[in-house]
Motif scaffolding. Structure first.
Motif, PDB file in Angstrom:
ATOM      1  N   GLY A  31       0.797  -1.224   0.000  1.00 34.61           N
ATOM      2  CA  GLY A  31       0.000   0.000   0.000  1.00 34.61           C
ATOM      3  C   GLY A  31       0.830   1.275   0.000  1.00 34.61           C
ATOM      4  N   PRO A  32       0.151   2.431   0.143  1.00 38.87           N
ATOM      5  CA  PRO A  32       0.835   3.726   0.062  1.00 38.87           C
ATOM      6  C   PRO A  32       1.387   4.213   1.399  1.00 38.87           C
ATOM      7  CG  PRO A  32      -1.514   4.070   0.250  1.00 38.87           C
ATOM      8  CD  PRO A  32      -1.308   2.573   0.260  1.00 38.87           C
ATOM      9  N   ALA A  33       2.242   5.229   1.325  1.00 40.13           N
ATOM     10  CA  ALA A  33       2.644   5.990   2.516  1.00 40.13           C
ATOM     11  C   ALA A  33       1.575   7.063   2.731  1.00 40.13           C
ATOM     12  CB  ALA A  33       3.993   6.643   2.291  1.00 40.13           C
ATOM     13  N   GLU A  34       1.160   7.268   3.983  1.00 41.50           N
ATOM     14  CA  GLU A  34       0.201   8.354   4.246  1.00 41.50           C
ATOM     15  C   GLU A  34       0.803   9.666   3.742  1.00 41.50           C
ATOM     16  OE1 GLU A  34      -1.008   8.620   8.327  1.00 41.50           O
ATOM     17  OE2 GLU A  34      -2.549  10.112   7.902  1.00 41.50           O
ATOM     18  N   VAL A  35       2.080   9.898   4.093  1.00 37.85           N
ATOM     19  CA  VAL A  35       2.841  11.002   3.493  1.00 37.85           C
ATOM     20  C   VAL A  35       4.269  10.509   3.264  1.00 37.85           C
ATOM     21  CG1 VAL A  35       3.857  13.290   3.868  1.00 37.85           C
ATOM     22  CG2 VAL A  35       1.504  12.850   4.587  1.00 37.85           C
ATOM     23  N   LEU A  36       4.796  10.755   2.072  1.00 37.29           N
ATOM     24  CA  LEU A  36       6.210  10.442   1.794  1.00 37.29           C
ATOM     25  C   LEU A  36       7.002  11.750   1.804  1.00 37.29           C
ATOM     26  CD1 LEU A  36       8.271   8.183   0.921  1.00 37.29           C
ATOM     27  CD2 LEU A  36       7.977   9.053  -1.394  1.00 37.29           C
ATOM     28  N   PHE A  37       8.048  11.795   2.639  1.00 36.81           N
ATOM     29  CA  PHE A  37       8.906  12.985   2.739  1.00 36.81           C
ATOM     30  C   PHE A  37      10.272  12.649   2.146  1.00 36.81           C
ATOM     31  CE2 PHE A  37      11.803  15.449   5.849  1.00 36.81           C
ATOM     32  CZ  PHE A  37      11.929  16.520   4.968  1.00 36.81           C
ATOM     33  N   LEU A  68       9.031  -5.381   2.747  1.00 33.99           N
ATOM     34  CA  LEU A  68       7.682  -5.782   2.343  1.00 33.99           C
ATOM     35  C   LEU A  68       6.708  -4.796   2.978  1.00 33.99           C
ATOM     36  CD1 LEU A  68       5.618  -7.683   1.134  1.00 33.99           C
ATOM     37  CD2 LEU A  68       6.006  -9.254   3.024  1.00 33.99           C
ATOM     38  N   VAL A  69       5.991  -4.052   2.140  1.00 31.88           N
ATOM     39  CA  VAL A  69       5.001  -3.092   2.638  1.00 31.88           C
ATOM     40  C   VAL A  69       3.631  -3.754   2.609  1.00 31.88           C
ATOM     41  CG1 VAL A  69       3.921  -0.836   2.281  1.00 31.88           C
ATOM     42  CG2 VAL A  69       6.359  -1.135   1.794  1.00 31.88           C
ATOM     43  N   ARG A  70       2.949  -3.713   3.753  1.00 34.47           N
ATOM     44  CA  ARG A  70       1.622  -4.346   3.814  1.00 34.47           C
ATOM     45  C   ARG A  70       0.600  -3.516   3.035  1.00 34.47           C
ATOM     46  NH1 ARG A  70       3.101  -5.647   9.888  1.00 34.47           N
ATOM     47  NH2 ARG A  70       3.814  -7.795   9.617  1.00 34.47           N
ATOM     48  N   ASP A  71      -0.520  -4.185   2.646  1.00 37.21           N
ATOM     49  CA  ASP A  71      -1.459  -3.575   1.705  1.00 37.21           C
ATOM     50  C   ASP A  71      -2.214  -2.369   2.266  1.00 37.21           C
ATOM     51  OD1 ASP A  71      -0.801  -5.529  -0.218  1.00 37.21           O
ATOM     52  OD2 ASP A  71      -2.122  -6.949   0.798  1.00 37.21           O
ATOM     53  N   GLY A  72      -2.311  -2.278   3.612  1.00 42.51           N
ATOM     54  CA  GLY A  72      -2.997  -1.138   4.219  1.00 42.51           C
ATOM     55  C   GLY A  72      -2.151   0.125   4.230  1.00 42.51           C
ATOM     56  N   GLY A  73      -0.891   0.016   3.813  1.00 40.79           N
ATOM     57  CA  GLY A  73      -0.017   1.183   3.741  1.00 40.79           C
ATOM     58  C   GLY A  73       0.608   1.540   5.085  1.00 40.79           C
ATOM     59  N   ILE A  74       1.424   2.594   5.066  1.00 40.86           N
ATOM     60  CA  ILE A  74       2.185   2.995   6.258  1.00 40.86           C
ATOM     61  C   ILE A  74       1.626   4.311   6.788  1.00 40.86           C
ATOM     62  CG2 ILE A  74       4.458   3.586   7.163  1.00 40.86           C
ATOM     63  CD1 ILE A  74       5.716   1.890   4.965  1.00 40.86           C
ATOM     64  N   ARG A  75       1.155   4.264   8.043  1.00 45.84           N
ATOM     65  CA  ARG A  75       0.613   5.484   8.659  1.00 45.84           C
ATOM     66  C   ARG A  75       1.738   6.438   9.035  1.00 45.84           C
ATOM     67  NH1 ARG A  75      -1.546   3.838  13.435  1.00 45.84           N
ATOM     68  NH2 ARG A  75      -1.232   1.673  12.864  1.00 45.84           N
ATOM     69  N   GLY A  76       1.420   7.746   9.072  1.00 43.60           N
ATOM     70  CA  GLY A  76       2.413   8.739   9.469  1.00 43.60           C
ATOM     71  C   GLY A  76       3.290   9.139   8.301  1.00 43.60           C
ATOM     72  N   ALA A 266       1.393 -10.146  -7.232  1.00 40.59           N
ATOM     73  CA  ALA A 266       1.217 -10.504  -5.809  1.00 40.59           C
ATOM     74  C   ALA A 266       0.892  -9.268  -4.984  1.00 40.59           C
ATOM     75  CB  ALA A 266       2.486 -11.156  -5.273  1.00 40.59           C
ATOM     76  N   THR A 267       0.042  -9.453  -3.978  1.00 41.93           N
ATOM     77  CA  THR A 267      -0.203  -8.398  -2.994  1.00 41.93           C
ATOM     78  C   THR A 267       0.802  -8.582  -1.853  1.00 41.93           C
ATOM     79  OG1 THR A 267      -1.731  -9.846  -1.815  1.00 41.93           O
ATOM     80  CG2 THR A 267      -2.679  -8.380  -3.496  1.00 41.93           C
ATOM     81  N   GLY A 268       0.867  -7.572  -0.975  1.00 39.48           N
ATOM     82  CA  GLY A 268       1.679  -7.727   0.229  1.00 39.48           C
ATOM     83  C   GLY A 268       1.176  -8.916   1.035  1.00 39.48           C
ATOM     84  N   HIS A 269      -0.154  -9.104   1.036  1.00 41.08           N
ATOM     85  CA  HIS A 269      -0.765 -10.216   1.773  1.00 41.08           C
ATOM     86  C   HIS A 269      -0.300 -11.562   1.216  1.00 41.08           C
ATOM     87  CE1 HIS A 269      -4.017 -12.906   3.215  1.00 41.08           C
ATOM     88  NE2 HIS A 269      -3.966 -12.118   4.275  1.00 41.08           N
ATOM     89  N   ASP A 270      -0.304 -11.716  -0.099  1.00 37.33           N
ATOM     90  CA  ASP A 270       0.171 -12.976  -0.718  1.00 37.33           C
ATOM     91  C   ASP A 270       1.596 -13.289  -0.241  1.00 37.33           C
ATOM     92  OD1 ASP A 270      -2.130 -13.102  -2.274  1.00 37.33           O
ATOM     93  OD2 ASP A 270      -1.165 -12.336  -4.094  1.00 37.33           O
ATOM     94  N   LEU A 271       2.462 -12.259  -0.292  1.00 39.12           N
ATOM     95  CA  LEU A 271       3.873 -12.477   0.016  1.00 39.12           C
ATOM     96  C   LEU A 271       4.080 -12.828   1.484  1.00 39.12           C
ATOM     97  CD1 LEU A 271       5.104  -9.545  -2.203  1.00 39.12           C
ATOM     98  CD2 LEU A 271       5.956 -11.896  -2.434  1.00 39.12           C
ATOM     99  N   GLY A 298       4.020  -1.307   7.901  1.00 33.01           N
ATOM    100  CA  GLY A 298       2.654  -0.910   7.556  1.00 33.01           C
ATOM    101  C   GLY A 298       1.605  -1.804   8.176  1.00 33.01           C
ATOM    102  N   ASP A 299       0.346  -1.575   7.751  1.00 33.08           N
ATOM    103  CA  ASP A 299      -0.818  -2.245   8.349  1.00 33.08           C
ATOM    104  C   ASP A 299      -1.402  -3.264   7.379  1.00 33.08           C
ATOM    105  OD1 ASP A 299      -0.628  -0.544  10.533  1.00 33.08           O
ATOM    106  OD2 ASP A 299      -1.874   0.994   9.557  1.00 33.08           O
ATOM    107  N   PHE A 300      -1.987  -4.312   7.975  1.00 31.31           N
ATOM    108  CA  PHE A 300      -2.793  -5.237   7.171  1.00 31.31           C
ATOM    109  C   PHE A 300      -4.084  -4.529   6.796  1.00 31.31           C
ATOM    110  CE2 PHE A 300      -0.449  -8.196  10.044  1.00 31.31           C
ATOM    111  CZ  PHE A 300       0.225  -8.929   9.087  1.00 31.31           C
TER     112      PHE A 300
END
Ligand SMILES: Cc1cc2nc3c(=O)[nH]c(=O)nc-3n(C[C@H](O)[C@H](O)[C@H](O)COP(=O)(O)OP(=O)(O)OC[C@H]3O[C@@H](n4cnc5c(N)ncnc54)[C@H](O)[C@@H]3O)c2cc1C
Length: 312
Positions: A31-37, A68-76, A266-271, A298-300
């Motif tokens: 998934g995405p980063a909530e904000v990428l700096f 491995l970034v989970r599909d729910g993305g990274i908060r913050g 593949a999704t992060g979940h598959d991996l 990140g989050d599931f």
């Protein structure tokens, strides 16, 4: 996800909301980063950290080759250092190099060759960047990053600039004990003066070995599990019958079974599910609990959490 941008300090670099991370990782999944700096330089990074509200989580990514970034993305806020601000290699004296943390390992190996310094050829085969190498104590062919490190500079979560000696980096196998909230920004590395033809031969040997033994052209995260004391992770995975095992678009490499590959969307979940399935089977067949070498951030997605060892 919240409107985090409005709470962040002004920067000279870039702040991107909901930035996809799949195209910044070797797995091309997640998934995405909530904000990428992406800070413009070290001063920009330090000012940002100083002004960042204390409740905002911070995650660091390098070139994404052990990630491995989970599909729910990274908060913050997710921080990635740019080539422009952190991508320089500068010779210091006769046998040292000052290296920015965004320098790709391969570029460092080439710079060391140009300076006639040996001890860096192993980086020619590692697809990450120096920040990741400093954090992971990256190594290959009997050499590790800790053998080259003189000192490492960084910025803390509070915005202070810090320097760590080699001993203060607390190195162990694929691990640094330096505080996890420090963003490494640069380092001084030491090599051994050597004939350039000999260095080039070492680099060629590293490249040939990689091509022959690892799925280097695949969407992978490198070695998935650390080698347990006295064992090779790949042999345990093989003995558990997992070579070629597939879940969704993720597969255990036929070529090197300590590598997972995104073979087909593949999704992060598959991996991660594939990785935990392998861990559960290895536990069942050998009694050994494999430890992830790949970092998972990140989050599931809701309802899609995966238990370590599938709950075994
Ligand atoms: C085909 C392939 C082969 C590989 N072969 C090897 C090998 O032989 N040996 C080996 O050791 N590894 C190997 N790897 C794994 C990987 O390349 C290394 O671990 C590399 O050092 C990770 O660097 P990166 O920039 O990609 O970091 P990322 O994967 O982006 O991040 C890895 C970790 O480093 C942290 N990090 C990144 N940048 C910084 C920074 N500036 N400051 C603080 N922390 C930071 C991240 O937070 C994360 O915890 C391989 C990977 C692949 C895909």
């Amino acid at each position: 996800m919240t409107n985090l941008l409005s709470r962040l300090p002004t920067v000279r670099g870039s702040l991107e909301p909901e930035r996809s991370l799949a195209d910044l990782t070797w797995f091309r999944a997640g998934g995405p980063a909530e904000v990428l700096f992406q800070p413009a330089d070290e001063a920009d990074l330090a000012a940002f950290m100083t002004g960042l509200p204390a409740d905002v989580p911070v995650t660091l990514v390098g070139l994404g080759s052990n990630l491995l970034v989970r599909d729910g993305g990274i908060r913050g806020v997710t921080i990635r250092l740019s080539q422009r601000g952190f991508g320089q290699v500068t010779p210091v004296g006769s046998n040292r190099l000052e290296v920015g943390a965004a320098v790709p390992d391969k570029k460092l190996a080439a710079a060391a060759l140009a300076e006639g310094l040996s001890g860096f050829a192993f980086y020619h085969g590692i697809p990450g960047g120096i920040g990741g190498a400093l954090r992971m104590n990256a190594g290959a062919h009997g050499v590790e990053t800790r053998q080259r490190v003189v000192e490492v500079r960084g910025v803390t979560r509070q915005g202070a600039r810090v320097t760590f000696s080699n001993a203060e980096m607390g190195y162990a196998y694929r691990h640094s004990g330096a505080p996890t909230d420090v963003v490494f920004t640069s380092c001084v590395l030491e090599g051994i003066p050597e004939d350039r033809d000999a260095i080039r031969r070492d680099m060629d040997a590293v490249a040939a070995h990689r091509e022959a033994s690892q799925p280097v052209r695949s969407r992978t995260g490198g070695s998935t599990f650390k080698n347990p004391d006295g064992h090779s992770a790949w042999k345990l995975v093989d003995a558990a019958g997992c070579r070629g095992l597939r879940i969704g678009g993720a597969e255990v490499s036929e070529m090197h079974c300590n590598f997972l590959i995104n073979v087909d969307g593949a999704t992060g979940h598959d991996l991660e599910l594939l990785g935990e399935t392998v861990r559960a089977r290895v536990l069942q067949t050998s009694g050994i609990r494999l430890e992830w070498e790949i970092k998972r951030f990140g989050d599931f997605l809701p309802g899609a959490a995966i238990e370590p060892f599938l709950g075994a």
